[in-house]
Enzyme design. Structure first.
Site, PDB file in Angstrom:
ATOM      1  N   THR A 217      -5.802   1.732  -8.679  1.00  0.00           N
ATOM      2  CA  THR A 217      -5.518   2.490  -7.708  1.00  0.00           C
ATOM      3  C   THR A 217      -3.978   1.911  -7.351  1.00  0.00           C
ATOM      4  O   THR A 217      -3.625   1.061  -7.872  1.00  0.00           O
ATOM      5  CB  THR A 217      -6.166   2.317  -6.268  1.00  0.00           C
ATOM      6  OG1 THR A 217      -6.257   0.773  -6.028  1.00  0.00           O
ATOM      7  CG2 THR A 217      -7.686   2.522  -6.476  1.00  0.00           C
ATOM      8  N   ASN A 219      -1.633   1.516  -4.537  1.00  0.00           N
ATOM      9  CA  ASN A 219      -1.825   1.218  -2.851  1.00  0.00           C
ATOM     10  C   ASN A 219      -0.648   1.506  -2.216  1.00  0.00           C
ATOM     11  O   ASN A 219       0.531   1.376  -2.503  1.00  0.00           O
ATOM     12  CB  ASN A 219      -2.179  -0.439  -2.763  1.00  0.00           C
ATOM     13  CG  ASN A 219      -3.155  -0.711  -3.642  1.00  0.00           C
ATOM     14  OD1 ASN A 219      -4.409  -0.047  -3.487  1.00  0.00           O
ATOM     15  ND2 ASN A 219      -2.968  -1.779  -4.262  1.00  0.00           N
ATOM     16  N   GLU A 264      -5.664   3.963  -0.818  1.00  0.00           N
ATOM     17  CA  GLU A 264      -5.747   3.656  -2.317  1.00  0.00           C
ATOM     18  C   GLU A 264      -5.915   4.952  -2.950  1.00  0.00           C
ATOM     19  O   GLU A 264      -6.985   5.602  -2.786  1.00  0.00           O
ATOM     20  CB  GLU A 264      -6.644   2.594  -2.444  1.00  0.00           C
ATOM     21  CG  GLU A 264      -6.679   1.288  -1.706  1.00  0.00           C
ATOM     22  CD  GLU A 264      -7.862   0.523  -1.949  1.00  0.00           C
ATOM     23  OE1 GLU A 264      -7.871  -0.274  -2.621  1.00  0.00           O
ATOM     24  OE2 GLU A 264      -8.770   0.580  -1.135  1.00  0.00           O
TER      25      GLU A 264
END
Length: 332
Positions: A217, A219, A264
């Site tokens: 992911t 962030n 995320e």
């Protein structure tokens, strides 16, 4: 669209730098946070007046939000921070924007000084367009009726745009859109905006847990004042190398640490490095609320289902409006 001699979108952030090319123009005045369908009715009215004329059409707006200035302990969450607001105005077809610094001193000027010193002496406007609820000057003296009278006295046109309602005959407002985001009702928020709500942010380092789960992911920090309901969202993301579809989680990661709120984003079929990139994230649909899972395996199985649902939602996406089409660079 206005048919002016300039194809540039001109921006001034104070009266001293107001460009000559916009003088004598048609001004749409308002805060325009969100540049939603109600705001665009005001902008469209101004553009309609400028169509086929030599008059430039521009917006006058204010930063920061007036409610934040008067109550700094409770700042207003901005649907569109200044740059996003300017981008939307440019997509609307305006020739420029004047963003005036909003202070208590500015709010305290007399209504007649606002008209004479700003609208006439500095901007030299030919026409002013505002919404039905716009007020200006000390103690909100500058009502729509006051502006009409001032226009008749000083020789500039005035158009007051009535409230814009949605399909359920409710008034479209920035407050309703913030409430919709807080309820996770992305469909309603996007419907009132007339485009998929978006935010921009710089990717920062995380704990790399998503990578271990098979879902790396990017962030992002949405800010403490963001009312968005924690949960899972289908998203469309603009990165440095173009557009990507994905699924996102906004929340505190209750399965792991129940920490600070974090947004995320997992981009489908993406192998590049997003760290320190600036991303623009459009929320397409709300999939489910944030949950705590007993095992990591149960979480990953749910993430697989979320990804399938997000792909389906993104595959069915169609432009909500011309603005939405331009923002997302979608095919007609």
């Amino acid at each position: 669209m206005s048919q002016t001699h300039s194809s540039k979108f001109l921006i001034a952030e104070d009266l001293e730098s107001f460009p000559e090319e916009l003088k004598g123009g048609i001004v749409a005045i308002g805060n325009f946070d969100g540049v939603h369908r109600g705001h665009r009715a005001v902008l469209d009215a101004a553009l309609g007046l400028g169509y086929g004329t030599h008059h430039p059409v521009f917006a006058m707006s204010f930063e920061p939000h007036p409610r934040t200035v008067f109550n700094p302990a409770k700042p207003v969450f901005r649907l569109t921070p200044q740059q996003a607001k300017l981008d939307l105005m440019r997509h609307c077809g305006l020739d420029g924007a004047l963003i005036l610094p909003f202070t208590k001193e500015f709010a305290g000027i007399e209504a007649n000084a606002f008209v004479q010193d700003i609208l006439i002496d500095t901007l030299g406007i030919s026409h002013a367009v505002t919404g039905y609820d716009f007020h200006f000057g000390r103690a909100r003296q500058g009502t729509p009726d006051y502006l009409r009278t001032a226009g008749a006295t000083h020789g500039f046109g005035v158009t007051i745009v009535h409230q814009e309602e949605d399909e359920g005959a409710e008034v479209i407002s920035s407050s309703r859109i913030r409430d919709s985001l807080g309820k996770g009702d992305i469909a309603q928020a996007n419907g009132l905006l007339g485009y998929r709500w978006f935010f921009e942010g710089k990717v920062r380092h995380g704990d790399k847990r998503g990578r271990d789960l098979g879902y790396p992911t990017a962030n992002l920090n949405l800010g403490e004042d963001c009312p968005l309901l924690p949960g899972i969202y289908a998203v469309r993301v603009k990165a440095a190398d173009g557009w990507h579809d994905g699924v996102a989680s906004f929340g505190r990661r209750p399965t792991f640490d129940n920490g600070a709120l974090l947004f995320e984003v997992h981009l489908f079929d993406y192998a590049g490095d997003l760290y320190q990139q600036d991303l623009r994230v459009h929320l397409v649909s709300y999939l489910r609320g944030e949950e705590k899972f007993d095992t990591v395996e149960a979480l990953v199985a749910q993430m697989d289902r979320d990804s399938e649902e997000a792909r389906a939602a993104l595959g069915a996406m169609r432009p909500l409006s011309e603005i939405d089409q331009k923002l997302l660079e979608l095919a007609a």
